[in-house]
Design a protein around this motif. Structure first.
Motif, PDB file in Angstrom:
ATOM      1  N   LEU A   8       0.835  -1.203   0.000  1.00 26.64           N
ATOM      2  CA  LEU A   8       0.000   0.000   0.000  1.00 26.64           C
ATOM      3  C   LEU A   8       0.874   1.260   0.000  1.00 26.64           C
ATOM      4  CD1 LEU A   8      -2.750  -1.096   2.537  1.00 26.64           C
ATOM      5  CD2 LEU A   8      -3.067  -0.694   0.099  1.00 26.64           C
ATOM      6  N   ARG A   9       1.954   1.204   0.748  1.00 27.47           N
ATOM      7  CA  ARG A   9       2.861   2.356   0.799  1.00 27.47           C
ATOM      8  C   ARG A   9       3.483   2.603  -0.581  1.00 27.47           C
ATOM      9  NH1 ARG A   9       8.361   2.852   1.662  1.00 27.47           N
ATOM     10  NH2 ARG A   9       9.033   4.839   2.581  1.00 27.47           N
ATOM     11  N   ARG A  10       3.914   1.530  -1.254  1.00 25.88           N
ATOM     12  CA  ARG A  10       4.482   1.685  -2.598  1.00 25.88           C
ATOM     13  C   ARG A  10       3.451   2.267  -3.563  1.00 25.88           C
ATOM     14  NH1 ARG A  10       6.717  -3.391  -1.274  1.00 25.88           N
ATOM     15  NH2 ARG A  10       5.101  -4.438  -2.487  1.00 25.88           N
ATOM     16  N   GLN A  11       2.193   1.831  -3.400  1.00 24.11           N
ATOM     17  CA  GLN A  11       1.136   2.368  -4.252  1.00 24.11           C
ATOM     18  C   GLN A  11       0.953   3.864  -4.026  1.00 24.11           C
ATOM     19  OE1 GLN A  11      -0.710   1.419  -6.605  1.00 24.11           O
ATOM     20  NE2 GLN A  11      -2.752   2.328  -6.519  1.00 24.11           N
ATOM     21  N   ALA A  12       0.951   4.277  -2.737  1.00 23.70           N
ATOM     22  CA  ALA A  12       0.787   5.694  -2.421  1.00 23.70           C
ATOM     23  C   ALA A  12       1.948   6.513  -2.981  1.00 23.70           C
ATOM     24  CB  ALA A  12       0.674   5.881  -0.911  1.00 23.70           C
ATOM     25  N   ILE A  13       3.172   5.972  -2.874  1.00 27.85           N
ATOM     26  CA  ILE A  13       4.343   6.690  -3.411  1.00 27.85           C
ATOM     27  C   ILE A  13       4.242   6.809  -4.928  1.00 27.85           C
ATOM     28  CG2 ILE A  13       6.835   6.531  -3.735  1.00 27.85           C
ATOM     29  CD1 ILE A  13       7.022   5.248  -0.977  1.00 27.85           C
TER      30      ILE A  13
ATOM     31  N   LEU B 250       1.483   6.841  -6.754  1.00 29.55           N
ATOM     32  CA  LEU B 250       0.457   7.829  -7.083  1.00 29.55           C
ATOM     33  C   LEU B 250       0.975   9.242  -6.847  1.00 29.55           C
ATOM     34  CD1 LEU B 250      -2.761   6.159  -5.625  1.00 29.55           C
ATOM     35  CD2 LEU B 250      -2.119   6.371  -8.015  1.00 29.55           C
ATOM     36  N   GLY B 251       1.721   9.413  -5.743  1.00 25.49           N
ATOM     37  CA  GLY B 251       2.263  10.729  -5.442  1.00 25.49           C
ATOM     38  C   GLY B 251       3.275  11.197  -6.466  1.00 25.49           C
ATOM     39  N   SER B 252       3.952  10.252  -7.109  1.00 23.44           N
ATOM     40  CA  SER B 252       4.951  10.625  -8.120  1.00 23.44           C
ATOM     41  C   SER B 252       4.351  10.787  -9.507  1.00 23.44           C
ATOM     42  CB  SER B 252       6.064   9.563  -8.161  1.00 23.44           C
ATOM     43  OG  SER B 252       5.543   8.304  -8.557  1.00 23.44           O
ATOM     44  N   GLY B 253       3.029  10.570  -9.618  1.00 21.62           N
ATOM     45  CA  GLY B 253       2.360  10.789 -10.899  1.00 21.62           C
ATOM     46  C   GLY B 253       2.066   9.547 -11.700  1.00 21.62           C
ATOM     47  N   ASP B 254       2.435   8.376 -11.189  1.00 18.89           N
ATOM     48  CA  ASP B 254       2.149   7.135 -11.905  1.00 18.89           C
ATOM     49  C   ASP B 254       0.739   6.674 -11.539  1.00 18.89           C
ATOM     50  OD1 ASP B 254       2.163   4.773 -13.262  1.00 18.89           O
ATOM     51  OD2 ASP B 254       3.595   3.757 -11.952  1.00 18.89           O
ATOM     52  N   LEU B 255      -0.253   7.149 -12.269  1.00 17.99           N
ATOM     53  CA  LEU B 255      -1.642   6.849 -11.950  1.00 17.99           C
ATOM     54  C   LEU B 255      -2.053   5.447 -12.387  1.00 17.99           C
ATOM     55  CD1 LEU B 255      -3.311  10.246 -12.910  1.00 17.99           C
ATOM     56  CD2 LEU B 255      -2.387   9.512 -10.704  1.00 17.99           C
ATOM     57  N   SER B 256      -1.199   4.761 -13.117  1.00 18.57           N
ATOM     58  CA  SER B 256      -1.524   3.397 -13.555  1.00 18.57           C
ATOM     59  C   SER B 256      -1.110   2.345 -12.533  1.00 18.57           C
ATOM     60  CB  SER B 256      -0.852   3.102 -14.893  1.00 18.57           C
ATOM     61  OG  SER B 256       0.567   3.144 -14.754  1.00 18.57           O
ATOM     62  N   ALA B 257      -0.432   2.750 -11.461  1.00 13.79           N
ATOM     63  CA  ALA B 257       0.025   1.790 -10.454  1.00 13.79           C
ATOM     64  C   ALA B 257      -1.173   1.205  -9.716  1.00 13.79           C
ATOM     65  CB  ALA B 257       0.968   2.471  -9.463  1.00 13.79           C
TER      66      ALA B 257
ATOM     67  N   LEU C  53      -9.265  -2.428   1.899  1.00 15.18           N
ATOM     68  CA  LEU C  53      -8.464  -1.216   1.737  1.00 15.18           C
ATOM     69  C   LEU C  53      -7.747  -1.216   0.395  1.00 15.18           C
ATOM     70  CD1 LEU C  53      -7.281   1.398   2.865  1.00 15.18           C
ATOM     71  CD2 LEU C  53      -5.519   0.032   4.014  1.00 15.18           C
ATOM     72  N   ALA C  54      -7.192  -2.364  -0.009  1.00 10.87           N
ATOM     73  CA  ALA C  54      -6.487  -2.448  -1.296  1.00 10.87           C
ATOM     74  C   ALA C  54      -7.451  -2.183  -2.445  1.00 10.87           C
ATOM     75  CB  ALA C  54      -5.826  -3.817  -1.445  1.00 10.87           C
ATOM     76  N   ARG C  55      -8.644  -2.779  -2.374  1.00  5.92           N
ATOM     77  CA  ARG C  55      -9.621  -2.538  -3.448  1.00  5.92           C
ATOM     78  C   ARG C  55     -10.050  -1.070  -3.484  1.00  5.92           C
ATOM     79  NH1 ARG C  55     -11.200  -7.620  -1.603  1.00  5.92           N
ATOM     80  NH2 ARG C  55     -12.762  -6.764  -0.199  1.00  5.92           N
ATOM     81  N   THR C  56     -10.196  -0.469  -2.296  1.00  2.00           N
ATOM     82  CA  THR C  56     -10.560   0.949  -2.252  1.00  2.00           C
ATOM     83  C   THR C  56      -9.468   1.813  -2.869  1.00  2.00           C
ATOM     84  OG1 THR C  56     -11.863   0.576  -0.235  1.00  2.00           O
ATOM     85  CG2 THR C  56     -11.206   2.838  -0.722  1.00  2.00           C
ATOM     86  N   VAL C  57      -8.220   1.509  -2.533  1.00  2.00           N
ATOM     87  CA  VAL C  57      -7.108   2.286  -3.098  1.00  2.00           C
ATOM     88  C   VAL C  57      -7.030   2.091  -4.613  1.00  2.00           C
ATOM     89  CG1 VAL C  57      -4.597   2.530  -3.123  1.00  2.00           C
ATOM     90  CG2 VAL C  57      -5.796   2.283  -0.950  1.00  2.00           C
ATOM     91  N   ASN C  58      -7.205   0.833  -5.075  1.00  2.00           N
ATOM     92  CA  ASN C  58      -7.190   0.587  -6.515  1.00  2.00           C
ATOM     93  C   ASN C  58      -8.335   1.315  -7.221  1.00  2.00           C
ATOM     94  OD1 ASN C  58      -4.911  -0.969  -6.527  1.00  2.00           O
ATOM     95  ND2 ASN C  58      -5.961  -2.922  -6.578  1.00  2.00           N
ATOM     96  N   HIS C  59      -9.508   1.288  -6.570  1.00  2.00           N
ATOM     97  CA  HIS C  59     -10.651   2.002  -7.162  1.00  2.00           C
ATOM     98  C   HIS C  59     -10.369   3.502  -7.216  1.00  2.00           C
ATOM     99  CE1 HIS C  59     -14.790   3.018  -8.151  1.00  2.00           C
ATOM    100  NE2 HIS C  59     -14.786   3.889  -7.154  1.00  2.00           N
ATOM    101  N   MET C  60      -9.794   4.035  -6.139  1.00  2.00           N
ATOM    102  CA  MET C  60      -9.457   5.451  -6.113  1.00  2.00           C
ATOM    103  C   MET C  60      -8.450   5.786  -7.208  1.00  2.00           C
ATOM    104  SD  MET C  60      -7.484   7.581  -3.142  1.00  2.00           S
ATOM    105  CE  MET C  60      -5.996   6.648  -3.528  1.00  2.00           C
TER     106      MET C  60
ATOM    107  N   LEU D 157      -9.108   8.155 -10.270  1.00  2.00           N
ATOM    108  CA  LEU D 157      -8.246   9.323 -10.479  1.00  2.00           C
ATOM    109  C   LEU D 157      -7.637   9.299 -11.874  1.00  2.00           C
ATOM    110  CD1 LEU D 157      -6.941  11.834  -9.227  1.00  2.00           C
ATOM    111  CD2 LEU D 157      -5.127  10.359  -8.344  1.00  2.00           C
ATOM    112  N   GLU D 158      -7.157   8.115 -12.291  1.00  2.00           N
ATOM    113  CA  GLU D 158      -6.570   8.006 -13.622  1.00  2.00           C
ATOM    114  C   GLU D 158      -7.609   8.300 -14.697  1.00  2.00           C
ATOM    115  OE1 GLU D 158      -3.893   4.800 -16.168  1.00  2.00           O
ATOM    116  OE2 GLU D 158      -5.307   4.080 -14.650  1.00  2.00           O
ATOM    117  N   SER D 159      -8.829   7.750 -14.504  1.00  2.00           N
ATOM    118  CA  SER D 159      -9.888   7.983 -15.481  1.00  2.00           C
ATOM    119  C   SER D 159     -10.266   9.458 -15.550  1.00  2.00           C
ATOM    120  CB  SER D 159     -11.112   7.135 -15.116  1.00  2.00           C
ATOM    121  OG  SER D 159     -12.199   7.431 -15.952  1.00  2.00           O
ATOM    122  N   THR D 160     -10.358  10.104 -14.374  1.00  2.00           N
ATOM    123  CA  THR D 160     -10.737  11.518 -14.350  1.00  2.00           C
ATOM    124  C   THR D 160      -9.676  12.392 -15.016  1.00  2.00           C
ATOM    125  OG1 THR D 160     -12.012  11.213 -12.317  1.00  2.00           O
ATOM    126  CG2 THR D 160     -11.332  13.445 -12.846  1.00  2.00           C
ATOM    127  N   VAL D 161      -8.416  12.134 -14.662  1.00  2.00           N
ATOM    128  CA  VAL D 161      -7.338  12.930 -15.248  1.00  2.00           C
ATOM    129  C   VAL D 161      -7.264  12.705 -16.755  1.00  2.00           C
ATOM    130  CG1 VAL D 161      -4.842  13.255 -15.308  1.00  2.00           C
ATOM    131  CG2 VAL D 161      -6.013  13.033 -13.115  1.00  2.00           C
TER     132      VAL D 161
END
Length: 445
Positions: free
Chosen positions: A185-190, A192-199, A215-222, A226-230
């Motif tokens: 989850l931490r790697r996923q957050a990092i 996303l923070g660096s701009g890799d919305l496909s992670a 939590l993992a499914r929620t983060v993936n959905h988010m 986010l990727e779809s919106t951007v």
């Protein structure tokens, strides 16, 4: 407060701790019992050593008598540091010195060489009969031959090492169960923070049915949202800039030409209205996609709404009412937002009228399907290529348009799709025979 469901991490942790305690108790008792049983009798090697001492004592007695027995006992005492006597069947000493009262008493607690050792911690005494004689050697078991000399080590293993090992195993299990997913989850957050919305978090974690999986499914959905919106906003911005460039170019050309004021004003009004409509539709589509508004719902009479919409359409296009028939049952009432549904039906209707054949008919039909109403609007136009049936719901999709804005801006069906989805409905298209049929499924009132 209600208890977590059966897939919760709470029950996994409780089960792991209970299993640890159970394993410690069972393995400790089982190991202690096995060690006790394995050391309750003298092993065959030890029996052979004691029988060898008995054979030496018998030779000393037969060859030298009491003096030989005295020499043997002295040598045995020096070698093994144990108490020992050689006696007859009547418990009389065969050495030169008679047995003391204490030694007589100890003879009451001797046991055969193949008997049980007795309670742990004691120094048992065994008797080994002579070959072909009633005499026997009675001696205390040497400490080096005691099979229980290492039992203390086994106790430390069972009571300290084993629980510690199981605790380490439980810790590794908990790390794999809890810490490793948190690191992912931490790697996923990092990312996303660096701009890799496909992670995305790997499926082995996202498919879990406990809190970490949720939590993992929620983060993936988010992340997907986010990727779809951007991506949607980027595509929309590119398309909008392209669509605005054409009317602006026409205005610039019109300004450069020597046109009369009336013609120039007419051109200006038409282009400005087109850009206003384009911007309004784009902003509405962005609002629907990003905000996901929960519009208030109410029972809506679809047939009555269709009558209002077709009157406006007939006024604008000059179509007779007979070319826009409604074939809905009288009890067709859906649960939705009135303004939103009006916009959905109007966008589909205008799109159908725009692409209808000459003297064609645009028809509204529907039927009840359990808790939903299945509506469809079909025209008699050329239809759409099968591979483009999904494409027509994407923004700025125009099939066969001669110029930007000349056949609409391709936002009507995109807005209709967003509105229908916001009201727990579904929308799709298929080719009719002839024409295009757009389906809408909405909850029944």
């Amino acid at each position: 407060m209600s208890l977590p469901d059966r897939h919760s991490l709470l029950w996994k942790l409780v089960a792991a701790l209970a299993l640890l305690c159970l394993l410690v108790v069972i393995l400790e008792e089982d190991l202690a019992e096995r060690v006790e049983n394995a050391t309750s009798r003298l092993p065959e090697e030890t029996q052979q050593v004691l029988k060898g001492y008995a054979a030496q004592a018998q030779r000393a007695w037969e060859q030298q008598g009491a003096a030989g027995v005295d020499a043997f006992l002295e040598q045995l005492q020096e070698h093994e540091q144990v108490w020992a006597v050689v006696v007859s069947a009547q418990r009389e000493s065969l050495a030169s010195q008679p047995l003391s009262e204490d030694k007589h008493t100890r003879l009451n607690f001797i046991r055969p060489i193949d008997g049980l050792i007795g309670r742990p911690g004691a120094r048992p005494s065994f008797y080994i009969p002579f070959e072909g004689s009633d005499a026997r050697l009675v001696m205390e078991l040497p400490l080096r031959l005691n099979p229980r000399q290492h039992n203390r080590l086994w106790e430390i293993l069972a009571q300290q090492v084993l629980p510690a090992s199981l605790a380490v195993l439980l810790g590794a299990l908990l790390y794999r169960m809890l810490i490793a997913p948190m690191a992912s989850l931490r790697r996923q957050a990092i990312a996303l923070g660096s701009g890799d919305l496909s992670a995305r978090i790997e499926p082995r974690i996202a498919e879990r049915r406990d809190e970490l999986g949720e939590l993992a499914r929620t983060v993936n959905h988010m992340a997907a949202r986010l990727e779809s919106t951007v991506d949607f906003q980027r595509r929309l911005l590119r398309a909008l800039s392209h669509e605005l460039r054409t009317p602006l170019s026409r205005l610039r050309v019109a300004g450069e030409r020597e046109l009369d004021i009336a013609t120039l004003r007419q051109r200006q009004e038409r282009e400005v209205l087109a850009m206003e409509r384009l911007i309004d539709d784009t902003l509405e589509l962005v609002w629907l996609d990003t905000e996901r508004p929960q519009l208030p719902t109410e029972p809506v009479e679809v047939a009555e709404l269709w009558n209002i919409l077709r009157e406006d359409c007939c006024f604008e296009t000059g179509w007779p009412v007979e070319r826009l028939p409604c074939e809905l049952p009288a009890d067709c009432r859906v649960s939705g937002n009135l303004n939103g549904l009006a916009q959905v039906l109007e966008n589909i209707l205008r799109n159908a009228v725009r692409h209808s054949a000459e003297h064609g008919i645009v028809r509204l039909s529907g039927q009840r399907e359990d808790a939903h109403w299945h509506l469809w609007i079909e025209d008699q136009g050329p239809g759409v290529a099968p591979e483009q049936l999904q494409q027509i719901f994407k923004p700025f999709t125009r099939l066969g348009a001669d110029r930007p804005g000349g056949d609409g801006f391709g936002l009507g069906l995109s807005i209709a799709q967003s509105v229908v989805h916001s009201q727990s409905g579904d929308i799709w298209a298929e080719n009719a025979d002839p024409g295009l049929r757009v389906h809408v499924r909405l909850p029944a009132a």
